[in-house]
Design a protein around this motif. Structure first.
Motif, PDB file in Angstrom:
ATOM      1  N   ASP A 322       0.826  -1.219   0.000  1.00 44.49           N
ATOM      2  CA  ASP A 322       0.000   0.000   0.000  1.00 44.49           C
ATOM      3  C   ASP A 322       0.858   1.265   0.000  1.00 44.49           C
ATOM      4  OD1 ASP A 322      -2.389  -1.442   0.189  1.00 44.49           O
ATOM      5  OD2 ASP A 322      -2.353  -1.439   2.381  1.00 44.49           O
ATOM      6  N   GLY A 323       2.187   1.084   0.021  1.00 44.22           N
ATOM      7  CA  GLY A 323       3.066   2.254   0.046  1.00 44.22           C
ATOM      8  C   GLY A 323       3.311   2.785   1.442  1.00 44.22           C
ATOM      9  N   ILE A 324       3.116   1.920   2.441  1.00 44.49           N
ATOM     10  CA  ILE A 324       3.305   2.347   3.837  1.00 44.49           C
ATOM     11  C   ILE A 324       4.436   1.530   4.440  1.00 44.49           C
ATOM     12  CG2 ILE A 324       2.235   2.482   6.120  1.00 44.49           C
ATOM     13  CD1 ILE A 324      -0.522   2.495   4.510  1.00 44.49           C
ATOM     14  N   GLU A 325       5.506   2.225   4.812  1.00 47.20           N
ATOM     15  CA  GLU A 325       6.642   1.530   5.411  1.00 47.20           C
ATOM     16  C   GLU A 325       6.399   1.339   6.909  1.00 47.20           C
ATOM     17  OE1 GLU A 325      11.492   2.082   5.826  1.00 47.20           O
ATOM     18  OE2 GLU A 325      10.230   3.842   5.625  1.00 47.20           O
ATOM     19  N   THR A 326       6.718   0.161   7.417  1.00 46.76           N
ATOM     20  CA  THR A 326       6.618  -0.099   8.859  1.00 46.76           C
ATOM     21  C   THR A 326       7.916  -0.768   9.289  1.00 46.76           C
ATOM     22  OG1 THR A 326       5.648  -2.258   8.421  1.00 46.76           O
ATOM     23  CG2 THR A 326       4.107  -0.443   8.832  1.00 46.76           C
ATOM     24  N   ARG A 327       8.058  -0.995  10.582  1.00 45.71           N
ATOM     25  CA  ARG A 327       9.191  -1.834  10.996  1.00 45.71           C
ATOM     26  C   ARG A 327       8.787  -2.762  12.116  1.00 45.71           C
ATOM     27  NH1 ARG A 327      13.811   1.928  13.704  1.00 45.71           N
ATOM     28  NH2 ARG A 327      13.630   0.378  15.313  1.00 45.71           N
ATOM     29  N   PRO A 328       9.425  -3.951  12.123  1.00 47.87           N
ATOM     30  CA  PRO A 328       9.077  -4.877  13.204  1.00 47.87           C
ATOM     31  C   PRO A 328       9.614  -4.339  14.519  1.00 47.87           C
ATOM     32  CG  PRO A 328      10.940  -5.739  11.956  1.00 47.87           C
ATOM     33  CD  PRO A 328      10.498  -4.482  11.250  1.00 47.87           C
ATOM     34  N   ILE A 329       8.957  -4.678  15.606  1.00 50.27           N
ATOM     35  CA  ILE A 329       9.500  -4.357  16.927  1.00 50.27           C
ATOM     36  C   ILE A 329      10.856  -5.067  17.032  1.00 50.27           C
ATOM     37  CG2 ILE A 329       8.589  -6.354  18.222  1.00 50.27           C
ATOM     38  CD1 ILE A 329       7.499  -4.286  20.304  1.00 50.27           C
ATOM     39  N   PHE A 330      11.681  -4.676  17.989  1.00 48.23           N
ATOM     40  CA  PHE A 330      13.006  -5.318  18.121  1.00 48.23           C
ATOM     41  C   PHE A 330      12.872  -6.818  18.355  1.00 48.23           C
ATOM     42  CE2 PHE A 330      13.731  -0.915  19.630  1.00 48.23           C
ATOM     43  CZ  PHE A 330      14.618  -0.544  18.639  1.00 48.23           C
ATOM     44  N   TYR A 331      13.799  -7.580  17.767  1.00 47.98           N
ATOM     45  CA  TYR A 331      13.859  -9.004  18.089  1.00 47.98           C
ATOM     46  C   TYR A 331      14.466  -9.116  19.482  1.00 47.98           C
ATOM     47  CZ  TYR A 331      13.236  -9.571  13.070  1.00 47.98           C
ATOM     48  OH  TYR A 331      12.757  -9.505  11.802  1.00 47.98           O
ATOM     49  N   PRO A 332      13.869  -9.939  20.348  1.00 47.11           N
ATOM     50  CA  PRO A 332      14.460 -10.085  21.688  1.00 47.11           C
ATOM     51  C   PRO A 332      15.900 -10.597  21.586  1.00 47.11           C
ATOM     52  CG  PRO A 332      12.304 -11.142  21.574  1.00 47.11           C
ATOM     53  CD  PRO A 332      12.655 -10.743  20.182  1.00 47.11           C
ATOM     54  N   MET A 333      16.708 -10.213  22.554  1.00 43.82           N
ATOM     55  CA  MET A 333      18.136 -10.534  22.511  1.00 43.82           C
ATOM     56  C   MET A 333      18.400 -12.042  22.463  1.00 43.82           C
ATOM     57  SD  MET A 333      19.781  -7.798  22.207  1.00 43.82           S
ATOM     58  CE  MET A 333      18.491  -6.881  21.419  1.00 43.82           C
ATOM     59  N   TYR A 334      17.531 -12.850  23.124  1.00 42.91           N
ATOM     60  CA  TYR A 334      17.810 -14.294  23.168  1.00 42.91           C
ATOM     61  C   TYR A 334      17.749 -14.931  21.775  1.00 42.91           C
ATOM     62  CZ  TYR A 334      12.834 -15.473  22.648  1.00 42.91           C
ATOM     63  OH  TYR A 334      11.567 -15.602  22.158  1.00 42.91           O
ATOM     64  N   MET A 335      17.138 -14.242  20.810  1.00 37.00           N
ATOM     65  CA  MET A 335      17.049 -14.784  19.447  1.00 37.00           C
ATOM     66  C   MET A 335      18.330 -14.523  18.648  1.00 37.00           C
ATOM     67  SD  MET A 335      13.285 -13.743  18.081  1.00 37.00           S
ATOM     68  CE  MET A 335      11.779 -14.203  18.936  1.00 37.00           C
ATOM     69  N   MET A 336      19.145 -13.573  19.101  1.00 34.95           N
ATOM     70  CA  MET A 336      20.336 -13.180  18.336  1.00 34.95           C
ATOM     71  C   MET A 336      21.488 -14.149  18.597  1.00 34.95           C
ATOM     72  SD  MET A 336      19.390 -10.250  17.058  1.00 34.95           S
ATOM     73  CE  MET A 336      18.139  -9.026  17.401  1.00 34.95           C
ATOM     74  N   PRO A 337      22.172 -14.581  17.540  1.00 37.37           N
ATOM     75  CA  PRO A 337      23.263 -15.535  17.750  1.00 37.37           C
ATOM     76  C   PRO A 337      24.270 -15.146  18.848  1.00 37.37           C
ATOM     77  CG  PRO A 337      22.779 -15.354  15.430  1.00 37.37           C
ATOM     78  CD  PRO A 337      21.918 -14.330  16.132  1.00 37.37           C
ATOM     79  N   PRO A 338      24.722 -13.887  18.956  1.00 37.49           N
ATOM     80  CA  PRO A 338      25.715 -13.617  20.011  1.00 37.49           C
ATOM     81  C   PRO A 338      25.174 -13.767  21.431  1.00 37.49           C
ATOM     82  CG  PRO A 338      25.605 -11.787  18.451  1.00 37.49           C
ATOM     83  CD  PRO A 338      24.456 -12.681  18.132  1.00 37.49           C
ATOM     84  N   TYR A 339      23.842 -13.704  21.578  1.00 41.15           N
ATOM     85  CA  TYR A 339      23.262 -13.727  22.921  1.00 41.15           C
ATOM     86  C   TYR A 339      22.257 -14.865  23.083  1.00 41.15           C
ATOM     87  CZ  TYR A 339      25.332  -9.074  22.971  1.00 41.15           C
ATOM     88  OH  TYR A 339      26.214  -8.023  22.904  1.00 41.15           O
ATOM     89  N   ALA A 340      22.392 -15.904  22.245  1.00 41.27           N
ATOM     90  CA  ALA A 340      21.394 -16.975  22.194  1.00 41.27           C
ATOM     91  C   ALA A 340      21.167 -17.621  23.564  1.00 41.27           C
ATOM     92  CB  ALA A 340      21.838 -18.024  21.187  1.00 41.27           C
TER      93      ALA A 340
END
Ligand code: PLP
Length: 384
Positions: A322-340
């Motif tokens: 529709d031409g509307i940019e959004t962004r996801p909320i932050f991914y929780p830190m436990y999902m990130m490889p350095p902080y899994a």
């Protein structure tokens, strides 16, 4: 192009420009000040605007001192350095935040210890902090996420009981107040970011505010390679080059002059979303405003619920069409490889992290844009 609220638009009207999720807004002042840097030659990290910006920002946050630096990440690093965070230490950090909050703990050789978030504010779950404290814990970093204030009194009480420092990551919270007081200097130190999508911007830029004269001196030293303030080119300690440029500060001074406008516009945008989306509670959860503080709406972020026809990711995809940019909320830190870590430890952040989406929030949005966005959300979530 005029749209009536019951018209179902299958495509973006050709006349409509894409609506961005964030947008910096300048007036003639920024150009005037930057031009002055150019004509006077003061473009590097000395010059009139740096001190002016620091003084102005200290006033804005009701803090005794403000230390300008290159960005919001190094602002956090300076704060931890000033508290002597080092190898073997632990620092408590919310699991739902921007990665910089955790990374700076690692820069010091220390370990971030994550805490789940509250279901309504999405901020650190204050009641869950104490169980994460160990003999190695040195301090707590709280984040006023998306501009919603953290309930600071219980955090300060825990910190006092266990002799911990409190750093407020206020990168998203210019103008946020807790019990009538600007956030930042409520804890020992508070850090701000002036990245291009923040409430006021200097392109890249950061600031640490504090009421402590000692911490202020320590950060000024660390920011400037550790150079003695009394003796030029004499270095007693190892520091960093984390200085802000006069060019950045020139933009910052102009932005700061208009900060009340920026904050008012964001509140108007938030009020408009709230009004137009309030009757979709099964589909969307709107951000809360607690009685203990004022949200500054860096971003108007909503959660997509079970009652929506489409999930978060699909809603974002459809809005993009529709031409509307959004962004996801932050991914929780436990999902990130350095902080899994195991997801079971952070159930609230896990749920919020997969359902949250930030809607366009900036001072350039017109009421026409906001009606269009809400109309499209209503259509995708409810089919009406
Ligand atoms: C933007 C941001 C930072 C980092 O600021 P930069 O200026 O991008 O380095 C840190 N913490 C939070 C919560 C942020 O949103």
């Amino acid at each position: 192009m005029k749209r009536s609220s019951n018209a179902v638009l299958k495509v973006v009207p050709e006349t409509r420009q894409r609506i961005s999720v964030a947008q910096p807004i300048f007036n003639a002042r920024e150009k005037e000040y930057v031009d002055r840097c150019m004509t006077t030659g003061w473009i590097s990290s000395a010059g009139e605007y740096i001190e002016k910006f620091e003084k102005g920002f200290a006033k804005h946050t009701e803090a005794s001192n403000a230390v300008a630096c290159f960005n919001g990440t190094v602002a956090l690093h300076l704060a931890l350095l000033a508290k002597g965070v080092t190898q073997g230490d632990e620092v408590i950090v919310p699991s739902l935040t921007y990665i910089a909050t955790a990374n700076v703990v690692k820069y010091c050789g220390a370990t971030p210890v994550f805490v789940d978030c509250e279901a309504d504010t999405w901020n650190i779950d204050v009641r869950a902090i104490e169980e994460k404290i160990t003999p190695k814990t040195k301090g707590i970093i709280v984040v006023h996420l998306y501009g919603a204030p953290v309930d600071m009194d219980p955090v300060l009480a825990i910190a006092k009981k266990h002799s911990l420092f409190v750093v407020e990551d206020a990168a998203q919270a210019h103008g946020t107040k807790y019990k009538g007081k600007p956030v930042g200097a409520i804890g020992d130190m508070g850090t701000y970011s002036f990245f291009g999508n923040k409430i006021i911007t200097t392109g890249e830029g950061g600031m640490v505010v504090t009421n402590s004269g000692d911490l202020n001196s320590h950060m000024r030293l660390a920011r400037n390679q550790g150079m003695s303030p009394e003796k030029r080119y004499w270095f007693d300690v190892i520091g960093y080059n984390y200085r802000m440029t006069n060019l950045q500060a020139a933009v910052g001074c102009a932005q700061l002059e208009a900060i009340e406008w920026h904050l008012r516009r964001r509140r108007e945008v938030a009020n408009s979303y709230r009004e137009q989306l309030k009757d979709l509670p099964e589909a969307l959860t709107l951000p809360v405003e607690k009685s203990y503080g004022n949200h500054c709406y860096w971003m108007f972020t909503v959660l997509v619920n079970e009652g929506s026809k489409v999930g978060r990711d699909e809603l974002m995809r459809l809005l993009d069409k529709d031409g509307i940019e959004t962004r996801p909320i932050f991914y929780p830190m436990y999902m990130m490889p350095p902080y899994a870590e195991a997801a079971e430890k952070y159930p609230v952040a896990g749920s919020v992290g997969t359902r949250g989406v930030s809607l366009p929030t900036h001072g350039g949005l017109e009421s026409d844009d906001l009606s269009y966005i809400c109309e499209r959300i209503r259509f995708h979530c409810k089919g009406e």
